[in-house]
Design a protein around this motif. Structure first.
Motif, PDB file in Angstrom:
ATOM      1  N   THR A  83     -39.177 -23.348 -22.141  1.00 57.59           N
ATOM      2  CA  THR A  83     -38.875 -22.829 -20.809  1.00 57.59           C
ATOM      3  C   THR A  83     -37.401 -22.454 -20.742  1.00 57.59           C
ATOM      4  O   THR A  83     -36.526 -23.305 -20.955  1.00 57.59           O
ATOM      5  CB  THR A  83     -39.175 -23.880 -19.728  1.00 57.59           C
ATOM      6  OG1 THR A  83     -40.540 -24.294 -19.838  1.00 57.59           O
ATOM      7  CG2 THR A  83     -38.930 -23.307 -18.342  1.00 57.59           C
TER       8      THR A  83
ATOM      9  N   HIS B 115     -32.740 -20.057 -17.497  1.00 59.36           N
ATOM     10  CA  HIS B 115     -32.777 -19.049 -16.432  1.00 59.36           C
ATOM     11  C   HIS B 115     -34.076 -18.288 -16.584  1.00 59.36           C
ATOM     12  O   HIS B 115     -34.366 -17.740 -17.648  1.00 59.36           O
ATOM     13  CB  HIS B 115     -31.580 -18.106 -16.535  1.00 59.36           C
ATOM     14  CG  HIS B 115     -31.357 -17.280 -15.308  1.00 59.36           C
ATOM     15  ND1 HIS B 115     -32.316 -16.443 -14.785  1.00 59.36           N
ATOM     16  CD2 HIS B 115     -30.278 -17.153 -14.484  1.00 59.36           C
ATOM     17  CE1 HIS B 115     -31.839 -15.834 -13.713  1.00 59.36           C
ATOM     18  NE2 HIS B 115     -30.609 -16.258 -13.503  1.00 59.36           N
ATOM     19  N   LYS B 116     -34.881 -18.256 -15.538  1.00 54.06           N
ATOM     20  CA  LYS B 116     -36.216 -17.666 -15.634  1.00 54.06           C
ATOM     21  C   LYS B 116     -36.198 -16.246 -16.163  1.00 54.06           C
ATOM     22  O   LYS B 116     -37.095 -15.827 -16.887  1.00 54.06           O
ATOM     23  CB  LYS B 116     -36.875 -17.691 -14.250  1.00 54.06           C
ATOM     24  CG  LYS B 116     -38.312 -17.177 -14.237  1.00 54.06           C
ATOM     25  CD  LYS B 116     -38.917 -17.272 -12.849  1.00 54.06           C
ATOM     26  CE  LYS B 116     -40.346 -16.751 -12.837  1.00 54.06           C
ATOM     27  NZ  LYS B 116     -40.943 -16.833 -11.473  1.00 54.06           N
ATOM     28  N   SER B 117     -35.163 -15.474 -15.827  1.00 55.76           N
ATOM     29  CA  SER B 117     -35.093 -14.080 -16.251  1.00 55.76           C
ATOM     30  C   SER B 117     -34.792 -13.939 -17.740  1.00 55.76           C
ATOM     31  O   SER B 117     -34.995 -12.873 -18.321  1.00 55.76           O
ATOM     32  CB  SER B 117     -34.003 -13.342 -15.462  1.00 55.76           C
ATOM     33  OG  SER B 117     -32.709 -13.775 -15.860  1.00 55.76           O
TER      34      SER B 117
ATOM     35  N   TRP C 283     -32.989 -23.187 -23.703  1.00 55.39           N
ATOM     36  CA  TRP C 283     -34.374 -23.487 -23.394  1.00 55.39           C
ATOM     37  C   TRP C 283     -34.576 -24.999 -23.364  1.00 55.39           C
ATOM     38  O   TRP C 283     -33.927 -25.743 -24.100  1.00 55.39           O
ATOM     39  CB  TRP C 283     -35.299 -22.909 -24.465  1.00 55.39           C
ATOM     40  CG  TRP C 283     -35.266 -21.431 -24.556  1.00 55.39           C
ATOM     41  CD1 TRP C 283     -36.131 -20.544 -23.989  1.00 55.39           C
ATOM     42  CD2 TRP C 283     -34.309 -20.628 -25.261  1.00 55.39           C
ATOM     43  NE1 TRP C 283     -35.776 -19.247 -24.287  1.00 55.39           N
ATOM     44  CE2 TRP C 283     -34.656 -19.271 -25.072  1.00 55.39           C
ATOM     45  CE3 TRP C 283     -33.187 -20.929 -26.030  1.00 55.39           C
ATOM     46  CZ2 TRP C 283     -33.926 -18.224 -25.628  1.00 55.39           C
ATOM     47  CZ3 TRP C 283     -32.452 -19.894 -26.581  1.00 55.39           C
ATOM     48  CH2 TRP C 283     -32.823 -18.546 -26.383  1.00 55.39           C
TER      49      TRP C 283
ATOM     50  N   GLY D 213     -44.234 -18.358 -21.731  1.00 52.43           N
ATOM     51  CA  GLY D 213     -43.434 -17.291 -21.166  1.00 52.43           C
ATOM     52  C   GLY D 213     -42.096 -17.108 -21.840  1.00 52.43           C
ATOM     53  O   GLY D 213     -41.283 -16.343 -21.375  1.00 52.43           O
ATOM     54  N   ALA D 214     -41.856 -17.775 -22.949  1.00 53.94           N
ATOM     55  CA  ALA D 214     -40.540 -17.663 -23.561  1.00 53.94           C
ATOM     56  C   ALA D 214     -40.577 -17.395 -25.050  1.00 53.94           C
ATOM     57  O   ALA D 214     -39.565 -17.197 -25.664  1.00 53.94           O
ATOM     58  CB  ALA D 214     -39.747 -18.949 -23.307  1.00 53.94           C
TER      59      ALA D 214
END
Length: 551
Positions: free
Chosen positions: A41, A44-46, A57, A132-133
């Protein structure tokens, strides 16, 4: 790399290329890998960080998946070139972190290798998708179906099955020989898929790609553990809107291309249109040939079968030598576009042979002999032709392309800056061709710029140097894990465009043929929004917040 003679015919289409799927609809056929032991993860989400900001992460054990004992190892690189950190971590306590604080604008690539003991136990056909990463590379691919099974699954006719059987045989051989060779299997199936695409329905095409294509791999060809348990690849951007060119723009760049366009202007277009059968209701369909400098433009043109003037869309093609899909332009014409699907080569769009397999490097020691010279001029001539048609609406021409098609879109937008309404490109190649000379790992067209002559030629065909000429609004998506069209080059392109532009950062995507539909959805959805807006008379106004993300 060596290959068995039986595969040589296949490889002529794929040497050094970053191919994409035969039609845009096929992009939706990639299957997601199975869950693996690590979920990453981003802090920073972006996935985008400012200078001086801690980037990284949080790594956690994936619920329901056995956690390997021992230490994972990792390497952090800037621009997939310079190693800035290495280390190890364990998930014995349930979580770990990887953190860095770079002081220069760059893209980060992280390769994570699982403990040695975990390698044999990696899940067959899967590996881990990193929340997502990132992605884990698959350990093995699912068995290929038999042609009899495909007949049932895809509801194939005997003629369709007969056309697919040779491809199935070759992919089977390729899988046995090169399962762990990056994305060779994907490239092979893509290259030959173009030949049979016209025989299939819109529903059958993505299904065939799905069963012949292995699950996506992290890093898009950048490395990590291969075979066995695979390796997790992560990507992030450090102040990407501040990334600048590493190679100076030639002082005579504009003069060189203006001279070539003047040569083109002296040659009449001389269009030859051949009516071509189509099953698409309400659409007229033609095979097109135009005169250009030293070659011909060839492709398919489709238009609504009614009187009127229509907005135009020009689709430029990805890398390789293959037959074009009639559906690509027909589907757009059914929506209301005057649609021109332009072949990258001077070959009939219905055939998949006739151009050299190593075209991407032909003549690259001199700007006067590079294969891309006539390719770019053919693209400019395609624009001239659309402008000459009485059924064009007189104001709207959209460029669209993926990979090398995006490369051609950007170059043509620079060559014909006053004629284009919008540019929509997904993971465009051709940026930062000489990146290896200034601390960046370069991608397609994979020129050996250690040769001084090649290095001197590269800037004249690099999309970065066309960018400052572009006036139209640009929508550009880059995969943070992409090593075929490295994101550092595409951020540089955006930063050189003086007008409005919108970035679509695909944080967990590699090149498009190595990514899932979910990973590509932000671009696909936004591009459709823009096309629909323009088709109905609207104006594309890029989202400045996306182009200049808050960091």
């Amino acid at each position: 790399m060596t290959h068995r003679p039986a595969l040589r015919l296949l490889l002529i289409f794929t040497v050094g290329l970053g191919l994409v799927l035969p039609t845009v609809s096929m992009l939706r056929g990639a299957a997601a890998p199975a869950p693996g032991p690590v979920t990453a993860t981003p802090l920073h989400k972006s996935g985008i960080y400012d200078l001086g900001e801690k980037a990284g992460w949080t790594l956690t054990a994936t619920p329901g998946v056995p956690t390997p004992a021992g230490d994972f190892t990792y390497t952090v690189k800037t621009n997939n070139a310079a190693v800035i950190k290495t280390g190890t971590f364990s998930l014995a306590s349930g979580s770990a972190t990887i953190e860095v604080t770079p002081n220069e604008p760059a893209m980060l690539y992280v390769q994570i290798t699982p403990p040695p003991a975990a390698t044999p136990a990696a899940p067959a056909g899967g590996g881990a998708r990193a929340g997502g990463a990132g992605q884990f590379a698959p350990a093995a691919a699912a068995p290929l179906p038999t042609i009899e099974a495909l007949k049932t699954t895809l509801t194939l006719t005997e003629a369709q099955a007969a056309a697919i059987q040779p491809l199935l045989d070759d992919v089977t051989k390729a899988r046995a020989e090169m399962l762990d060779r990056q994305t060779t299997l994907t490239l092979l199936s893509t290259a030959l898929g173009g030949r049979i695409t016209p025989l299939l329905t819109e529903a059958q095409r993505p299904q065939l790609v799905q069963v012949l294509t292995p699950a996506p791999r992290g890093g898009g060809g950048g490395g990590g553990a291969r075979g066995g348990g695979g390796g997790l690849t992560l990507g992030a951007a450090i102040a990407p809107t501040k990334i600048q060119p590493g190679t100076p723009r030639p002082a005579d760049f504009d003069a060189f291309w203006e001279g070539k366009l003047a040569e083109l202007a002296k040659i009449p277009i001389n269009p030859v249109l051949t009516p071509t059968p189509t099953n698409k209701e309400g659409v007229e369909f033609y095979t097109v040939m135009l005169d250009s400098v030293g070659s011909h433009v060839q492709g398919y043109l489709a238009k609504p079968a009614r009187e009127g003037k229509f907005p135009a869309i020009i689709q430029f093609q990805y890398a390789g030598v293959y037959a074009l899909s009639p559906a690509s332009s027909q589907d757009r014409a059914a929506e209301g576009w005057l649609a021109f699907n332009v072949d990258s080569h001077d070959i009939a769009p219905s055939v998949g042979t006739g151009a050299p397999g190593n075209y991407n490097s032909l003549g690259n020691t001199d700007r006067e002999t590079s294969y891309f010279l006539n390719m770019y001029l053919r693209d400019a001539r395609a624009v001239d032709y659309i402008r000459s048609r009485p059924d064009w609406d007189g104001k709207t021409i959209v460029f669209q392309g993926i990979s090398m098609g995006g490369q051609q879109s950007l170059a043509t937008a620079g060559l014909r800056p006053n004629d284009v309404t919008a540019v929509l490109v997904l993971v465009p190649s051709g940026a930062d061709i000489a990146g290896s000379l200034h601390g960046r790992t370069a991608g397609y067209p994979n020129w050996g710029t250690n040769d001084p002559k090649v290095a001197a030629t590269a800037p004249y065909f690099d999309t970065i140097n066309f960018a400052s000429r572009i006036k139209a609004p640009v929508l550009l998506a880059m995969g943070f894990l992409d090593t075929i069209a490295p994101p550092v080059g595409n951020w540089t392109v955006l930063n050189q465009i003086p007008g409005p532009k919108e970035a679509v950062p695909l944080v967990d995507a590699a090149h498009n043929n190595q990514s899932t539909a979910q990973q590509l959805a932000p671009y696909e959805n936004r591009a459709k929004e823009v096309r629909d807006l323009i088709l109905h008379g609207g104006t594309f106004k890029p989202n400045a917040a996306t182009s200049r993300p808050s960091m």
